[in-house]
Design an enzyme around this catalytic site. Structure first.
Site, PDB file in Angstrom:
ATOM      1  N   SER A   1       3.467   0.602   4.115  1.00 39.39           N
ATOM      2  CA  SER A   1       3.023  -0.767   4.362  1.00 39.39           C
ATOM      3  C   SER A   1       1.811  -0.766   5.284  1.00 39.39           C
ATOM      4  O   SER A   1       0.806  -0.107   5.008  1.00 39.39           O
ATOM      5  CB  SER A   1       4.188  -1.599   4.921  1.00 39.39           C
TER       6      SER A   1
ATOM      7  N   GLU B   1       0.163  -0.675  -3.852  1.00 39.00           N
ATOM      8  CA  GLU B   1       1.382  -1.496  -3.902  1.00 39.00           C
ATOM      9  C   GLU B   1       1.236  -2.623  -2.895  1.00 39.00           C
ATOM     10  O   GLU B   1       0.379  -2.573  -2.007  1.00 39.00           O
ATOM     11  CB  GLU B   1       2.628  -0.656  -3.612  1.00 39.00           C
TER      12      GLU B   1
ATOM     13  N   HIS C   1       7.713  -1.098  -1.300  1.00 37.18           N
ATOM     14  CA  HIS C   1       8.602  -1.790  -0.364  1.00 37.18           C
ATOM     15  C   HIS C   1      10.027  -1.958  -0.882  1.00 37.18           C
ATOM     16  O   HIS C   1      10.876  -2.488  -0.169  1.00 37.18           O
ATOM     17  CB  HIS C   1       8.042  -3.181  -0.046  1.00 37.18           C
TER      18      HIS C   1
END
Length: 331
Positions: free
Chosen positions: A113, A236, A304
């Site tokens: 992330s 992502e 995630h």
């Protein structure tokens, strides 16, 4: 020149750091569960100086967060530095990290992330392979069976049992079910897993990637690795809506990225808001890309969602969109 950190062994020390969000304070029970999980696997566990601390939306000031990381770099007993979680401001640390220390004593750096900024920045500045993979709170604070699968995928890559070539597995099930961390007391519900081929073909190249929204915070700086004709790009995102995703994909289009890369991997999108369109991120990507001549694989599991694969940034990989596989060839 590419540097590869020593493999993780039983009894080694894993240290946690908090580069942005104060999750060790705001999700203390989940943090303890993650810490105890890793300790139960035989690792020593060292808490960074900001563990349990918070400064409103972050764990500490920029300098405090950088010093927490640098202190772990300087500690010869620490062999793996793992993020507690992501957040929004890890890029603030990049001008203050002790890159020379990592060159002298390369360590496993892992997170995902918002930690993308650090993983890519460290790789760009040092050539050290970093790992897009689990975080203590977000990943190892989860419940079985997903936490056990994430752990297996992590140790498959960072321990001595890794043999190359190594094809990353496709988990049989996945989940992005939302349960408040402070009340979760059971496993999340799984769904049958399936990858998607958006454009056929196969290509070999250097894997560069992570969270696309975070990449925009270091785009065009010395902390962003060069994207070349030999790049396999992995992207992502999480908790975004269709309009935001289109904008992010369009940045890649406008920057000419689709004209340079050799292949593209799109991860699953956690709790995507389609804004009533009925469209998925991969469909938006197809519209933005247009016709391409490289393999594109979607719904990949380094993202995630749970369970999470671990992928080394800077590694040589083969993407086969027809077989729907990603294979590590060289670290």
């Amino acid at each position: 020149m590419l540097m590869i950190p020593a493999k993780l062994r039983p009894g080694d020390t894993i240290a946690v750091f908090s580069p942005s969000s104060p999750a060790t304070a705001t999700a203390a029970a989940r943090y303890r569960r993650g810490k105890e999980y890793l300790e139960a696997k035989g690792f020593r566990f060292l808490e960074g100086s900001l563990t349990g601390r918070r400064d409103f939306y972050r764990s500490g000031t920029i300098r405090e967060r950088a010093e927490e990381f640098n202190a772990l770099v300087r500690d010869p007993n620490v062999r793996c530095i793992m993020a507690a979680i992501g957040g929004n401001n890890s890029n603030s640390l990049l001008p203050y990290l002790e890159y020379e220390g990592l060159c002298k004593d390369p360590k496993i750096i892992v997170g995902y992330s918002d930690v993308t900024a650090l993983l890519l920045g460290i790789y760009a500045q040092t050539g050290l392979t970093t790992y897009y993979g689990p975080a203590v709170v977000a990943s190892f604070g989860e419940f079985p069976p997903f936490v056990d699968e994430t752990y297996t995928y992590f140790t498959d890559i960072v321990t001595e049992r890794l043999t190359l070539p190594h094809t990353l597995p496709t988990p049989p099930q996945w989940t992005d079910e939302f349960i408040d961390w402070n009340s979760q007391d059971k496993a999340k519900k799984g769904r049958v897993n399936a990858l998607l081929t958006l454009h056929p073909g196969a290509a070999t190249g250097t894997l560069i990637g992570g969270n696309l929204n975070t990449m925009q915070g270091i785009w065009g700086t010395k902390y962003f690795p060069e994207i070349t004709d030999g790049t396999i790009l992995m992207i992502e995102d999480s908790l975004k809506d269709a309009a935001t995703v289109e904008r992010s994909f369009s940045l890649l289009k406008c920057a000419g990225v689709f004209e340079r890369i050799s292949g593209l991997i799109l991860g699953k999108h956690e709790n995507f808001d389609d804004m009533g369109t009925g469209r998925q991120p991969y469909e938006i990507l197809q519209e933005v890309m247009g016709d391409v001549d490289f393999p594109v694989l979607a719904e990949f599991d380094c993202c995630h969602t749970h369970p999470m694969l671990t992928v080394p940034i800077g590694a040589k990989v083969r993407l086969d969109a027809d077989a729907q596989t990603v294979t590590l060839l060289e670290e």
